[in-house]
Motif scaffolding. Structure first.
Motif, mmCIF file in Angstrom:
data_model
loop_
_atom_site.group_PDB
_atom_site.id
_atom_site.type_symbol
_atom_site.label_atom_id
_atom_site.label_comp_id
_atom_site.label_asym_id
_atom_site.label_seq_id
_atom_site.Cartn_x
_atom_site.Cartn_y
_atom_site.Cartn_z
ATOM 1 N N VAL A 261 37.558 11.779 -1.211
ATOM 2 C CA VAL A 261 38.011 12.714 -2.241
ATOM 3 C C VAL A 261 39.252 12.158 -2.938
ATOM 4 O O VAL A 261 39.364 12.172 -4.163
ATOM 5 N N ASP A 262 40.186 11.654 -2.148
ATOM 6 C CA ASP A 262 41.411 11.071 -2.712
ATOM 7 C C ASP A 262 41.101 9.951 -3.684
ATOM 8 O O ASP A 262 41.641 9.885 -4.783
ATOM 9 N N ASN A 263 40.235 9.104 -3.230
ATOM 10 C CA ASN A 263 39.855 7.942 -4.010
ATOM 11 C C ASN A 263 39.251 8.367 -5.346
ATOM 12 O O ASN A 263 39.536 7.805 -6.404
ATOM 13 N N TRP A 264 38.432 9.379 -5.298
ATOM 14 C CA TRP A 264 37.793 9.898 -6.518
ATOM 15 C C TRP A 264 38.855 10.468 -7.452
ATOM 16 O O TRP A 264 38.857 10.192 -8.656
ATOM 17 N N THR A 265 39.742 11.263 -6.895
ATOM 18 C CA THR A 265 40.754 11.922 -7.715
ATOM 19 C C THR A 265 41.651 10.909 -8.411
ATOM 20 O O THR A 265 42.130 11.145 -9.516
ATOM 21 N N LYS A 266 41.858 9.796 -7.760
ATOM 22 C CA LYS A 266 42.675 8.743 -8.370
ATOM 23 C C LYS A 266 42.024 8.189 -9.628
ATOM 24 O O LYS A 266 42.674 7.559 -10.448
ATOM 25 N N HIS A 267 40.743 8.411 -9.749
ATOM 26 C CA HIS A 267 40.027 7.912 -10.926
ATOM 27 C C HIS A 267 39.882 8.996 -11.995
ATOM 28 O O HIS A 267 38.966 8.951 -12.800
ATOM 29 N N GLN A 268 40.783 9.961 -11.951
ATOM 30 C CA GLN A 268 40.670 11.066 -12.889
ATOM 31 C C GLN A 268 42.003 11.235 -13.611
ATOM 32 O O GLN A 268 43.049 11.227 -12.971
ATOM 33 N N ASP A 269 41.964 11.381 -14.935
ATOM 34 C CA ASP A 269 43.214 11.599 -15.659
ATOM 35 C C ASP A 269 43.536 13.103 -15.655
ATOM 36 O O ASP A 269 42.729 13.909 -15.198
ATOM 37 N N PRO A 270 44.716 13.466 -16.153
ATOM 38 C CA PRO A 270 45.119 14.878 -16.033
ATOM 39 C C PRO A 270 44.153 15.853 -16.705
ATOM 40 O O PRO A 270 44.032 17.001 -16.276
ATOM 41 N N ALA B 291 30.434 14.201 -7.938
ATOM 42 C CA ALA B 291 30.173 12.833 -8.396
ATOM 43 C C ALA B 291 28.733 12.626 -8.873
ATOM 44 O O ALA B 291 28.500 11.876 -9.829
ATOM 45 N N TRP B 292 27.793 13.277 -8.219
ATOM 46 C CA TRP B 292 26.391 13.086 -8.619
ATOM 47 C C TRP B 292 26.148 13.532 -10.055
ATOM 48 O O TRP B 292 25.292 12.984 -10.743
ATOM 49 N N LYS B 293 26.906 14.528 -10.500
ATOM 50 C CA LYS B 293 26.710 15.002 -11.872
ATOM 51 C C LYS B 293 27.058 13.896 -12.866
ATOM 52 O O LYS B 293 26.448 13.797 -13.934
ATOM 53 N N PHE B 294 28.043 13.091 -12.514
ATOM 54 C CA PHE B 294 28.407 11.962 -13.377
ATOM 55 C C PHE B 294 27.391 10.829 -13.222
ATOM 56 O O PHE B 294 26.912 10.270 -14.208
ATOM 57 N N LEU B 295 27.083 10.534 -11.979
ATOM 58 C CA LEU B 295 26.169 9.411 -11.734
ATOM 59 C C LEU B 295 24.815 9.635 -12.400
ATOM 60 O O LEU B 295 24.194 8.699 -12.887
ATOM 61 N N PRO C 238 30.045 -3.607 -14.134
ATOM 62 C CA PRO C 238 31.429 -3.756 -13.732
ATOM 63 C C PRO C 238 31.542 -4.560 -12.448
ATOM 64 O O PRO C 238 31.829 -4.030 -11.399
ATOM 65 N N THR C 239 31.308 -5.797 -12.573
ATOM 66 C CA THR C 239 31.360 -6.620 -11.376
ATOM 67 C C THR C 239 32.724 -7.251 -11.210
ATOM 68 O O THR C 239 32.859 -8.348 -10.706
ATOM 69 N N GLY C 240 33.707 -6.552 -11.680
ATOM 70 C CA GLY C 240 35.062 -7.089 -11.659
ATOM 71 C C GLY C 240 35.545 -7.472 -10.278
ATOM 72 O O GLY C 240 36.407 -8.330 -10.123
ATOM 73 N N CYS C 241 35.018 -6.821 -9.287
ATOM 74 C CA CYS C 241 35.504 -7.145 -7.956
ATOM 75 C C CYS C 241 34.331 -7.293 -7.020
ATOM 76 O O CYS C 241 33.234 -6.830 -7.280
ATOM 77 N N GLY C 242 34.559 -7.891 -5.951
ATOM 78 C CA GLY C 242 33.526 -7.983 -4.922
ATOM 79 C C GLY C 242 32.576 -9.135 -5.135
ATOM 80 O O GLY C 242 32.817 -10.232 -4.652
ATOM 81 N N SER C 243 31.547 -8.880 -5.885
ATOM 82 C CA SER C 243 30.513 -9.902 -5.996
ATOM 83 C C SER C 243 31.053 -11.136 -6.715
ATOM 84 O O SER C 243 31.701 -11.028 -7.748
ATOM 85 N N MET D 103 37.220 10.779 -16.293
ATOM 86 C CA MET D 103 37.155 9.743 -15.268
ATOM 87 C C MET D 103 37.668 8.444 -15.886
ATOM 88 O O MET D 103 37.343 8.120 -17.030
ATOM 89 N N ILE D 104 38.477 7.737 -15.143
ATOM 90 C CA ILE D 104 39.028 6.479 -15.644
ATOM 91 C C ILE D 104 38.680 5.331 -14.703
ATOM 92 O O ILE D 104 38.333 5.569 -13.551
ATOM 93 N N ASN D 105 38.809 4.144 -15.248
ATOM 94 C CA ASN D 105 38.495 2.947 -14.467
ATOM 95 C C ASN D 105 37.107 3.064 -13.837
ATOM 96 O O ASN D 105 36.908 2.832 -12.637
ATOM 97 N N ILE D 106 36.164 3.431 -14.677
ATOM 98 C CA ILE D 106 34.827 3.747 -14.194
ATOM 99 C C ILE D 106 34.118 2.544 -13.553
ATOM 100 O O ILE D 106 33.484 2.704 -12.505
ATOM 101 N N PRO D 107 34.246 1.351 -14.162
ATOM 102 C CA PRO D 107 33.575 0.214 -13.516
ATOM 103 C C PRO D 107 34.014 0.038 -12.062
ATOM 104 O O PRO D 107 33.187 -0.181 -11.174
ATOM 105 N N HIS D 108 35.300 0.179 -11.830
ATOM 106 C CA HIS D 108 35.795 0.030 -10.470
ATOM 107 C C HIS D 108 35.237 1.138 -9.570
ATOM 108 O O HIS D 108 34.803 0.898 -8.439
#
Lengths: 658, 202
Positions: A300-309, A336-340, A620-625, A313-318
């Motif tokens: 939940v925390d992680n998700w909220t960090k990707h949300q502006d005031p 999250a499923w509603k967005f996905l 958004p393959t900015g990280c990982g792969s 949703m921000i930084n969506i690729p990540h």
């Protein structure tokens, strides 16, 4: 925080509608006002109150309706309990919209305050309140559902009819009967005259009158699905018996079956149409398969960090990448499923989403009303609707019945499953209901716990899956061909074995593909797989690589045991519920990276996995792969992955030589 | 080895929800689950039995009943030795559709002599109280359509399930005696790899 006079909710029912279109001065022909109807004891005075949904709710003063909607318990609000912003937004949304569900699975807070409403919305003009003692009569009418017309003694403007599209009229009248005498009018048996004697008297009449009015109430048509949901006993254990071979058998060669299937799934013919000519490719060295690690689910925390005031949703690729790598924690899925699934745009604000949900709720109930209001006579003349309904009723009874959300006889989850599928028929009547769709809806409804949201998320999912269910099952054919192409690249020896067993067109993967592994995995694993798939990472058609990953694990057994056509089908069918999703996802991602880093990738494979197309560059393959070279062999690929007509001169059918 | 086991392929056909999978599971595993998933695609189970001194392995095929899946269901009709036409006694429509199922089977199974092919008709769900199809109606249909044996079954309480399958086997064996069916008559395609005659699987 208003210290209002004490009042007690005696009856409450949500999903009561006013049809303003029957009103002469209406401009919004299509508008249906939905709201909740209550009977309130306010300092001894019995009030009937109808409140449209838009009313603002002060969460600090909430009463919570119990399961039967007539018992009411105080909602004790702990300060800070819901201070989390995310939960709060969810809460207010739930508060507003859960009310229209025929059933809900949690405590439903509802406003019990009067006079403090902020009538900002036009709809609130439909709110109405009157005392039972002002009532002259209630006329009960039926139009496939029940609606009540209340008349007051001092006839001012007529009150709008209350439409009980989700039942409850009987309960309403029964509750009312505790405080008023309802007697059939001598002129009109559907008209109940209301008189309010003192309490003691009304109590003594209660039993007497129950009988009298029962006949009338009894006529109310029950929702059709109720009858069909009964009569099933508890789930018993169910085990497939293992296939046991006998000493000597003669077996009819299944070649004929295989040949026919080959005609049904004209695999290579489709390729031939699109890709005349041949591209002869010698065995391709794919290199070693990279080992990848899965990660923790998004919290939940992680998700909220990707949300502006404002809630964008921000930084969506990540964010998508994190979901791809680990999935979502269960608490996060509902949002999250509603967005996905694309029901919520990623860049929408919280306000915009609320507005969207409002309009989608109207749209949903308009469509729901369409089938709800079809009379028996109409249905008799509508064989398609009749067939859809009959099959839905049967299949709802046979979908995930061991899941607590759908188990037992009168589980409200079943009614929701039924209603959403019926409404989907109205949304897409050409497609209607096809077996397998209940499997696709069930996890979504389980996660959403809300009829309207589940419907629209299901609509989005069906947009992706539509072709699987169409008359010609083109989606299935395309996928089987694509899978065959991928398998030939990845494991030609295995593919050749399958081909030698008349199984090269991979019919045994039919169920996997039709309903995206819904029957193969445990319910929780289905949720994980689907959310990972919905990120559209790390390539197009990732689910086909999931197939390849599972087959990769089974090929040794299949080949060593020298399974034939029937045994392969049986073996694959029996993998159901024995698969480990994290292991499979790990392997599938590894396969993706392995193919991606291959330099001489056959064109057809690049097209299937979207390595050629420009749209996948937004990945958004900015990280990982690790950054993989995109092998571009042809520039003539449209964004939809299909070849352009003019490309035929140099495109080709892929032939593999082992 | 002294006994020769024949593998007989029987196929269950009928409308969605009449209980095809339940009948199969009752017979093979002797279990019943009212909430069994509806079938997607095609499945089969094997069952060994002895009928009148003959060792037989029944391979029972079960398919999805919805019209939409016809093209993926019908290829499996080939090579069937017997067809169990199934309806539910509490569902008129499923009874009316028996004729369509028979036609579909004969067409796609490419039956050489349809009038001699052993069909068995099952009226399932006799445990339910609200019947829509009477025994007489069903029997009449069976008589008029080729004198098929008719069984009223209940997968739920196991009524007549084993009896019906055994009758199916008897019908096939009786056919075999006439046509010497036990000797494989299918032409073996030379380019095909001959498969093992011993099915394996756990």
């Amino acid at each position: 925080m208003a210290a209002d006079s004490v009042h007690k909710v005696i009856f409450e029912h949500e999903g009561v509608f006013i049809h303003p279109s029957s009103d002469e001065d209406t401009i919004e022909q299509d508008l249906l006002v939905s709201g909740s109807l209550r009977i309130i004891d306010k300092d001894g005075e019995i009030i009937v109150e109808y409140r449209p949904l838009e009313d603002t709710v002060d969460p600090s003063n909430m009463l919570c309706a119990g399961k039967d909607s007539s018992s009411v318990v105080e909602w004790t609000q702990c300060p800070g309990d819901r201070s989390h912003q995310l939960l709060e937004t969810q809460q207010s949304y739930e508060t507003e919209w859960d009310m229209i569900n025929a059933v809900s699975f949690r405590k439903r807070p509802c406003s019990n305050r009067e006079g403090s409403l902020n009538h900002s919305h036009e709809r609130t003009r439909w709110a109405l309140t009157f005392s039972v003692s002002e009532l002259r009569s209630i006329t009960v009418k039926e139009e496939g559902w029940t609606f009540l017309i209340c008349k007051l003694k001092e006839a001012s403007t007529p009150l709008p009819a209350l439409h009980f599209h989700q039942g409850g009229s009987r309960e309403f009248l029964e509750s009312l009967r505790r405080f008023a005498l309802l007697t059939e009018s001598p002129d009109d048996e559907m008209c109940l005259l209301v008189s309010t004697p003192n309490k003691a008297l009304s109590q003594s009449f209660e039993n007497l009158l129950d009988d009298n009015s029962f006949g009338l109430v009894h006529k109310f048509r029950k929702d059709p699905y109720v009858a069909t949901l009964g009569g099933f006993s508890k789930v018993t254990n169910y085990i497939f018996d293992a296939l046991r071979g006998s000493e000597e058998q003669h077996q009819r060669p299944p070649e004929e079956v295989a040949d026919l299937l080959g005609e049904v799934i004209p695999g290579l013919e489709i390729n031939q149409q699109e890709e005349p000519g041949f591209e002869v490719i010698t065995r391709i060295d794919l290199g070693t398969r990279p080992q990848v690690m899965r990660r923790e689910p998004v919290s939940v925390d992680n998700w909220t960090k990707h949300q502006d005031p404002e809630g964008r949703m921000i930084n969506i690729p990540h964010l998508k990448h994190t979901i791809f790598k680990g999935g979502l924690c269960h608490a996060m899925r509902k949002e999250a499923w509603k967005f996905l699934l694309g029901y919520f745009p990623w860049d929408s604000t919280l306000e915009e989403r609320k507005a969207l949900q409002r309009s989608k709720t109207d749209e949903y109930f308009r469509m729901k009303l369409q089938w709800k209001s079809v009379s028996e006579e109409q249905e008799r003349r509508n064989s398609r609707l009749r067939d859809y309904r009959s099959l839905i009723e049967k299949d709802v009874n046979r979908t995930d019945r061991t899941n607590r959300f759908y188990e037992g006889i009168d589980n409200p989850g079943l009614a929701l499953l039924h209603d959403i599928l019926m409404t989907y028929c109205m949304y897409d009547f050409d497609l209607g209901y096809v077996q397998g769709m209940s499997d696709l809806l069930s996890p979504i409804l389980y996660v959403m716990e809300n009829e309207v949201d589940a419907f629209w998320c299901f609509v989005s999912f069906m947009d992706q899956m539509h072709q699987n269910f169409e008359e010609q099952m083109q989606g299935m054919k395309t996928q089987l061909i694509q899978l065959s192409t991928l398998l030939r690249l990845l494991d030609l020896a295995f593919w050749n074995y399958l081909e030698s067993q008349d199984s090269g067109y991979l019919y045994f993967c039919f169920r996997w593909l039709l309903i995206r592994f819904k029957r193969e995995l445990s319910f929780q694993d289905v949720l994980r797989l689907w959310e990972v798939m919905w990120t559209s990472l790390p390539c197009l058609n990732f689910h086909l690589l999931v197939c390849c990953a599972i087959l990769d694990s089974e090929k040794q057994k299949i080949m060593e045991e020298n399974y034939g056509f029937n045994e392969i089908l049986k073996h694959i069918n029996e993998l159901s519920m024995k698969l480990d999703i994290e292991e499979i996802l790990q392997k599938a991602e590894g396969i993706c990276l392995q193919i991606k880093s291959c330099k001489d990738l056959p064109h057809s494979v690049s097209v299937i996995l979207g390595f050629d197309s420009n749209i996948s560059s937004s990945d958004p393959t900015g990280c990982g792969s690790p950054p993989a070279p995109r092998p571009i062999q042809r520039q003539d690929v449209c964004s939809n992955g299909h070849l352009r007509k003019n490309s035929s001169h140099n495109s080709c059918k892929v032939a593999f030589i082992s | 080895m002294t006994t020769k086991t024949s593998l007989l392929k029987v196929i269950l056909l009928g409308d969605g929800g009449v209980g095809k999978s339940s009948i199969m599971n009752r017979y093979v595993t002797n279990k019943f689950d009212a909430h069994l998933f509806h079938t997607i695609g095609v499945e089969f189970l094997n069952k060994d039995l002895e009928v009148d001194g003959h060792q037989v392995t029944l391979q029972i095929w079960d398919t999805a009943g919805q019209e939409r899946f016809r093209s993926l269901r019908t290829p499996f009709y080939r090579g069937s030795d017997c067809c169990l036409l199934t309806f539910s006694v509490d569902d008129n429509q499923s009874f009316f559709n028996l004729g369509n199922w028979k036609k579909e089977f004969i067409y796609y199974a490419d039956v050489k002599e349809p009038e001699k092919f052993p069909f068995v008709v099952l009226g399932n769900k006799v445990d339910v109280t609200e019947r829509q199809v009477s025994t007489e109606e069903a029997q009449r249909w069976c008589q008029e359509n080729g004198d098929y044996p008719y069984y009223e079954t209940s997968a739920k309480d196991a009524t007549n399930v084993a009896v019906a399958f055994e009758e199916a086997v008897r019908r096939v064996l009786a056919m075999d005696e006439r046509t010497d069916h036990l000797i494989p008559t299918d032409t073996v395609k030379l380019h095909r790899k001959p498969r093992s005659a011993v099915p394996c699987c756990s």
